[in-house]
Design a protein around this motif. Structure first.
Motif, PDB file in Angstrom:
ATOM      1  N   THR A  98       0.835  -1.202   0.000  1.00 16.37           N
ATOM      2  CA  THR A  98       0.000   0.000   0.000  1.00 16.37           C
ATOM      3  C   THR A  98       0.868   1.250   0.000  1.00 16.37           C
ATOM      4  OG1 THR A  98      -1.802  -1.163   1.133  1.00 16.37           O
ATOM      5  CG2 THR A  98      -1.818   1.249   1.247  1.00 16.37           C
ATOM      6  N   ARG A  99       1.895   1.289   0.858  1.00 21.28           N
ATOM      7  CA  ARG A  99       2.822   2.436   0.896  1.00 21.28           C
ATOM      8  C   ARG A  99       3.493   2.629  -0.451  1.00 21.28           C
ATOM      9  NH1 ARG A  99       4.404   0.485   5.728  1.00 21.28           N
ATOM     10  NH2 ARG A  99       6.219  -0.480   4.822  1.00 21.28           N
ATOM     11  N   THR A 100       3.956   1.541  -1.034  1.00 19.91           N
ATOM     12  CA  THR A 100       4.651   1.610  -2.318  1.00 19.91           C
ATOM     13  C   THR A 100       3.725   2.145  -3.410  1.00 19.91           C
ATOM     14  OG1 THR A 100       6.113  -0.208  -1.706  1.00 19.91           O
ATOM     15  CG2 THR A 100       5.866   0.245  -4.059  1.00 19.91           C
ATOM     16  N   MET A 101       2.502   1.637  -3.482  1.00 15.08           N
ATOM     17  CA  MET A 101       1.566   2.075  -4.513  1.00 15.08           C
ATOM     18  C   MET A 101       1.180   3.542  -4.317  1.00 15.08           C
ATOM     19  SD  MET A 101       1.405  -0.324  -6.563  1.00 15.08           S
ATOM     20  CE  MET A 101       1.775  -2.045  -6.666  1.00 15.08           C
ATOM     21  N   LYS A 102       0.992   3.965  -3.071  1.00 17.02           N
ATOM     22  CA  LYS A 102       0.671   5.375  -2.816  1.00 17.02           C
ATOM     23  C   LYS A 102       1.838   6.269  -3.220  1.00 17.02           C
ATOM     24  CE  LYS A 102      -2.892   4.849   0.637  1.00 17.02           C
ATOM     25  NZ  LYS A 102      -3.384   5.179   1.972  1.00 17.02           N
ATOM     26  N   ASP A 103       3.057   5.841  -2.906  1.00 15.74           N
ATOM     27  CA  ASP A 103       4.250   6.614  -3.296  1.00 15.74           C
ATOM     28  C   ASP A 103       4.359   6.720  -4.818  1.00 15.74           C
ATOM     29  OD1 ASP A 103       4.947   7.018  -0.662  1.00 15.74           O
ATOM     30  OD2 ASP A 103       6.551   5.517  -0.646  1.00 15.74           O
ATOM     31  N   LEU A 104       4.115   5.626  -5.519  1.00 14.44           N
ATOM     32  CA  LEU A 104       4.159   5.652  -6.986  1.00 14.44           C
ATOM     33  C   LEU A 104       3.088   6.591  -7.545  1.00 14.44           C
ATOM     34  CD1 LEU A 104       4.800   1.899  -7.822  1.00 14.44           C
ATOM     35  CD2 LEU A 104       6.363   3.815  -8.219  1.00 14.44           C
ATOM     36  N   GLY A 105       1.903   6.542  -6.964  1.00 12.70           N
ATOM     37  CA  GLY A 105       0.826   7.436  -7.400  1.00 12.70           C
ATOM     38  C   GLY A 105       1.200   8.893  -7.199  1.00 12.70           C
ATOM     39  N   LEU A 106       1.815   9.204  -6.062  1.00 11.35           N
ATOM     40  CA  LEU A 106       2.255  10.575  -5.799  1.00 11.35           C
ATOM     41  C   LEU A 106       3.332  11.008  -6.780  1.00 11.35           C
ATOM     42  CD1 LEU A 106       2.341  10.679  -1.897  1.00 11.35           C
ATOM     43  CD2 LEU A 106       0.796  11.945  -3.422  1.00 11.35           C
ATOM     44  N   GLN A 107       4.241  10.107  -7.101  1.00  8.53           N
ATOM     45  CA  GLN A 107       5.292  10.432  -8.077  1.00  8.53           C
ATOM     46  C   GLN A 107       4.697  10.741  -9.440  1.00  8.53           C
ATOM     47  OE1 GLN A 107       8.616   7.727  -8.303  1.00  8.53           O
ATOM     48  NE2 GLN A 107       8.625   7.439  -6.084  1.00  8.53           N
TER      49      GLN A 107
END
Length: 135
Positions: A98-107
């Motif tokens: 979840t953290r990884t996907m949210k970070d990718l979305g923010l990027q």
């Protein structure tokens, strides 16, 4: 690409390709991989889009090969961590993903905003033709 071009790149008859493209018959992973190679798309995004119920997912991942990259990273994780993977609890895995996907979305959003800001900052420097230019 035209259907005949994709069929040729996949090494199959046009009619067989049309049958494949229409989704008739059983899912054939080897053909999905050949299709992805022929069209320079992501085979794992094509496979996963069926499970997600989102054909657009495959389109969204075609250029960046997001799912292909995830599979490579997962393979490396398996090779490096091995049996210790069994020690991970489901909650930790969900939280990490979840953290990884949210970070990718923010990027993705930041990158888009940065590109827009860069363009807006520089667009004024372009020479624009005036209305009375006849050239």
């Amino acid at each position: 690409m035209k259907p005949a071009e994709v069929a040729d790149a996949m090494g199959m008859a046009k009619r067989s390709y049309e049958h494949f493209e229409a989704g008739k018959g059983k899912i054939n992973l080897e053909r999905i991989h050949r299709f992805a190679e022929a069209t320079d798309s992501d085979p794992y995004a094509i496979i996963d889009c069926m499970a997600l119920g989102s054909p657009m997912f495959a389109v969204r991942c075609a250029d960046n090969k997001a799912m292909l990259a995830l599979r490579v990273v997962t393979q490396e994780f398996d090779e490096e961590v091995g049996h210790a993977i069994m020690e991970l609890d489901t909650r930790s895995i969900i939280n990490a993903f979840t953290r990884t996907m949210k970070d990718l979305g923010l990027q993705a959003v930041r990158r888009d905003d940065a590109a827009k800001a860069w363009l807006e900052e520089r667009i004024g420097r372009l020479v624009t033709p005036s209305v009375d230019d006849d050239d």
